[in-house]
Design an enzyme around this catalytic site. Structure first.
Site, PDB file in Angstrom:
ATOM      1  N   ASP A 189       0.845  -1.204   0.000  1.00 29.88           N
ATOM      2  CA  ASP A 189       0.000   0.000   0.000  1.00 29.88           C
ATOM      3  C   ASP A 189       0.880   1.254   0.000  1.00 29.88           C
ATOM      4  OD1 ASP A 189       0.891  -0.126   2.611  1.00 29.88           O
ATOM      5  OD2 ASP A 189      -1.094   0.118   3.534  1.00 29.88           O
ATOM      6  N   SER A 190       2.212   1.049   0.038  1.00 32.53           N
ATOM      7  CA  SER A 190       3.142   2.159  -0.188  1.00 32.53           C
ATOM      8  C   SER A 190       2.938   2.743  -1.582  1.00 32.53           C
ATOM      9  CB  SER A 190       4.588   1.684  -0.013  1.00 32.53           C
ATOM     10  OG  SER A 190       4.839   0.536  -0.789  1.00 32.53           O
ATOM     11  N   GLU A 192      -1.516  -5.608   8.662  1.00 32.85           N
ATOM     12  CA  GLU A 192      -0.794  -5.056   9.813  1.00 32.85           C
ATOM     13  C   GLU A 192      -1.543  -5.348  11.107  1.00 32.85           C
ATOM     14  OE1 GLU A 192      -0.138  -0.874   9.091  1.00 32.85           O
ATOM     15  OE2 GLU A 192       0.807  -1.239   7.145  1.00 32.85           O
ATOM     16  N   GLU A 240       9.000  -3.961  10.853  1.00 28.96           N
ATOM     17  CA  GLU A 240       9.395  -2.647  10.325  1.00 28.96           C
ATOM     18  C   GLU A 240       9.748  -1.683  11.457  1.00 28.96           C
ATOM     19  OE1 GLU A 240       6.724  -0.926   7.436  1.00 28.96           O
ATOM     20  OE2 GLU A 240       7.823   0.983   7.430  1.00 28.96           O
ATOM     21  N   ASP A 259      -1.067  -6.320  -0.491  1.00 29.49           N
ATOM     22  CA  ASP A 259      -1.251  -5.636   0.798  1.00 29.49           C
ATOM     23  C   ASP A 259      -2.724  -5.266   0.991  1.00 29.49           C
ATOM     24  OD1 ASP A 259       0.140  -4.863   3.014  1.00 29.49           O
ATOM     25  OD2 ASP A 259       1.056  -3.090   2.094  1.00 29.49           O
ATOM     26  N   LYS A 272      -1.069  -9.490   2.862  1.00 31.47           N
ATOM     27  CA  LYS A 272      -0.352  -9.016   4.061  1.00 31.47           C
ATOM     28  C   LYS A 272      -1.273  -8.060   4.799  1.00 31.47           C
ATOM     29  CE  LYS A 272       3.136  -5.850   3.844  1.00 31.47           C
ATOM     30  NZ  LYS A 272       2.575  -4.764   4.669  1.00 31.47           N
TER      31      LYS A 272
HETATM   32  O1  KIV Z   1       3.556  -1.175   1.668  1.00 32.67           O
HETATM   33  C1  KIV Z   1       4.746  -1.502   1.755  1.00 32.67           C
HETATM   34  O2  KIV Z   1       5.583  -1.217   0.872  1.00 32.67           O
HETATM   35  C2  KIV Z   1       5.158  -2.250   2.926  1.00 32.67           C
HETATM   36  C3  KIV Z   1       6.626  -2.438   3.140  1.00 32.67           C
HETATM   37  C4  KIV Z   1       7.193  -1.221   3.767  1.00 32.67           C
HETATM   38  C5  KIV Z   1       6.918  -3.653   3.912  1.00 32.67           C
HETATM   39  O3  KIV Z   1       4.343  -2.651   3.703  1.00 32.67           O
END
Ligand code: KIV
Length: 268
Positions: free
Chosen positions: A40-41, A110, A177, A79, A108
């Site tokens: 989600d970056s 959090e 992280e 994500d 993934k």
């Molecule tokens: O969204 C992302 O790029 C991440 C990484 C920082 C692990 O979650």
């Protein structure tokens, strides 16, 4: 198998790199990284937001589908964005399935003990789940900014409790992280599942970096934990500036870059 890749058992360190579209996925595939994270970056590095909170399931679906079209050999991790797994377990399972149907091989999310029921439900829907602990960017408001986590004894204990809880819930790996190196090492020692660090020191079972950070494509000074392997942003700016200069100076296109009509062809 990723879930068994512990360095203490002789496993080679895992590598994960983010990608958000077909070209970046091809480059990650060519690198040989085992894991490709459609993070989600994307909100920060592609869409220009200050944080990841603007990223929706539809955005992730769009970018995962573009990555999947590159058919990378890497495992595609999708994500789950903020609010896609926070409201109800049912919604979380459906949103995870949306990312899988877009082309992800696993998802993934959090969080720690507070996400156990969601992780269990997604895993029981046959979708592998990667966890994410420490500096969790979706918690930026409650963390009071992007700050290194795990700096007090209580915080370290909570990280351990969370890590063991999500492992027991069925996570096959976890991203760690923004935590001190010793905490990265102790979590890695405590867990059966592999840990993949980003700003978590050298002792995790693997490392992940954001594509734009490691290639020098970002618009701000990268965090301390980033190693910039190439200044592609500078190369791009130079190339684009040369194009503009060539056009303005009458040097582009050349004769070789021009289609020519047969001599007998009328021009109007
Ligand atoms: O969204 C992302 O790029 C991440 C990484 C920082 C692990 O979650």
């Amino acid at each position: 198998m990723i879930a068994n890749r512990k360095r203490r058992e002789g496993g080679e360190p895992l590598t994960m790199i983010t990608a958000y579209d077909e070209p970046s996925a091809r480059f990650v595939d060519a690198s040989g990284a085992e894991l490709l994270l459609v993070g989600d970056s994307v909100g920060n590095v592609v869409l220009g937001y200050e944080d990841t909170l603007q990223v929706t399931v539809a955005t992730m679906e769009h970018h995962i589908a573009a990555v999947a079209r590159a058919k990378p050999r890497s495992v595609i991790v999708g994500d789950l964005p903020w609010m896609s797994y926070h409201v109800s377990v049912d919604e979380a399972v459906h949103n995870a399935a949306t990312l899988i149907r877009a082309g992800a091989h696993c998802v993934k999310l959090e969080g720690g003990a507070n996400r156990v029921s969601v992780i269990e439900a997604i895993v029981s829907a046959e979708i592998p789940v990667m966890g994410h602990l420490g500096l969790t960017p979706q918690s930026v408001l409650t963390m009071g900014g992007f700050k290194v986590q795990g700096k007090t004894a209580d915080a370290v204990k909570k990280l351990h409790d969370d890590a063991l809880a999500i492992e027991a819930a069925g996570c096959f790996a976890v991203v760690l992280e923004g935590i001190p190196d010793v905490v990265g090492a102790s979590l890695t020692a405590a867990l059966q599942m592999p840990t993949i660090g980003i700003g978590a020191g050298p002792d995790t079972d693997g490392q992940v970096l954001v594509f734009h950070d490691l290639l020098g494509l970002g618009n701000r000074t990268p965090p301390k934990f980033v190693r910039v392997y190439a200044e592609i942003g500078t190369v791009i700016t130079e190339a684009l500036t040369n194009f503009v200069g060539d056009v303005r100076g009458g040097h582009f296109p050349s004769d070789a870059e021009t289609y020519h009509a047969p001599k007998e062809q009328p021009t109007r």
